[in-house]
Design an enzyme around this catalytic site. Structure first.
Site: not given
Ligand code: MRU
Length: 355
Positions: A52, A54, A97, A204, A245, A255-256
């Site tokens: 997981r 991006a 995704r 995470q 993302d 982003n998350k």
């Molecule tokens: O759902 P995830 O764990 O794939 O989400 C990841 C995030 O939101 C990260 O902060 C984002 O991908 C940046 S990764 C360098």
């Protein structure tokens, strides 16, 4: 001094032709690798979040199409059939995704490479494998550049940098984007420290960010998502850096979930809020963040922790995996081409002209 991280999240293994990746579902209890041997296994690995983040899922997509090519090559007789089946596999991988655009970017880049090729099927398969490895190696180099540009922005010696989710080595091939900034800053000043948001619902931050920073001996303090305002109000946070993302052409950034709240709190307290991401996360085909598809995730992520229910049975749940931070809350976007500043329409356009 260059900072050496111990982590390589995903790697193409020759001559076995498998994609070897860190199983992120068992962190922090275990650190183990898993071999992905087919395109279908790669789809599942991305969907279930064995891999997981991006940039990491972008490389997983590139590996996935190379695996698909190996499979398809033994099932078809003509190049037309090969390309037709490969296109179907590409669409399948991209549907694993929806929000992180690096997945679409990498899979499309792979398919573009062979779509009008004069090469034989076997040559095309090899080309896709070689290109997947090239993208994998590029990712680490890009993150180091992001890290070095970002380290210049750290406002003082001994600064405290707050981050959300995991945008570290484990969200990329290695080094990280937001945590790449931390790693480069730490190489210059080993008195800096990180505050990591827990990042509900998938945690995470607590599960992955703290794990990799502890592994690399970088001081980190875990806080829950609602605590950032409290610490900013006390003057304890000097800078916020998060990953992304998908970034729209105007700088709006997905982003998350929880990133938007954090950006508002940071702006209120005049704490600089930065995004760290490669250009492959910028989707110039969309004008604003309103066009970014937001993944709706399983309700069990909210109602349960480690398989245990934490709320009343029958409660209603909504679980968007990401939110969009409007560009006016973002002080700068740290990329491998330098730091982009507002107006983002112009700075993003210029950065793409350099590619
Ligand atoms: O759902 P995830 O764990 O794939 O989400 C990841 C995030 O939101 C990260 O902060 C984002 O991908 C940046 S990764 C360098």
């Amino acid at each position: 001094m260059e900072f050496k991280s111990k982590i390589k999240t995903i790697e193409w293994i020759k001559p076995d032709n498998v994609s070897r990746m860190v199983d992120q579902l068992v962190i922090p209890y275990e650190y183990k690798m898993v071999d992905i041997k087919t395109c279908e296994q790669m789809y599942d690995a991305i969907k279930t979040m064995i891999v997981r983040g991006a940039p990491a899922i972008g490389i997983a997509g590139a590996h996935g199409l190379a695996l698909a090519a190996l499979e398809v090559s033994s099932e078809v007789e003509t190049k037309e059939e090969f390309l037709q089946k490969l296109k179907e596999k590409a669409e399948y991988l991209k549907s694993s995704r929806p929000t992180a655009v690096n997945l679409m970017w990498a899979v499309d880049k792979q398919f573009e490479l062979v779509k009008n090729s004069e090469k034989t099927i076997d040559e095309m398969v090899q080309l896709l494998i070689d290109h997947a490895i090239e993208l994998e190696n590029d990712d680490i180099e890009i993150n180091k550049k992001i890290g070095d540009y970002g380290a210049e922005l750290v406002p003082k010696k001994g600064a405290t940098i707050l981050t959300h989710c995991n945008a570290g080595a484990l969200a990329t091939v290695g080094y990280g984007t937001a945590l790449g900034v931390v790693r480069s800053a730490f190489a210059k000043d080993n008195t800096i420290q990180v505050f990591a948001d827990e990042t509900r619902p998938r945690q995470q931050g607590s599960r992955i960010t703290t794990f990799e920073l502890v592994m690399d001996n970088i001081p980190v303090t875990l806080i829950t998502d609602g605590m950032s305002g409290y610490f900013m109000n006390k003057g304890m946070i000097d800078m916020v850096v998060v990953g992304a993302d998908r970034i729209a052409a105007n700088g709006d950034t997905a982003n998350k979930i929880g990133t938007y709240n954090l950006a508002i709190v940071a702006n209120y307290h005049k704490v600089p809020f930065y995004i760290a991401a490669p250009l492959s996360t910028i989707d110039i085909s969309i004008k604003t963040g309103k066009e970014i598809p937001i993944e709706e995730r399983s309700h069990e992520e909210v109602t349960h922790i480690n398989g245990k229910r934490i709320c009343a049975e029958g409660v209603k749940v909504i679980n968007p995996g990401f939110d969009v931070t409007p560009s006016e809350l973002i002080k700068g976007i740290i990329t491998e081409k330098g730091v982009l500043y507002p107006p983002y329409e112009d700075s993003i356009k210029k950065a793409f002209e350099q590619v």
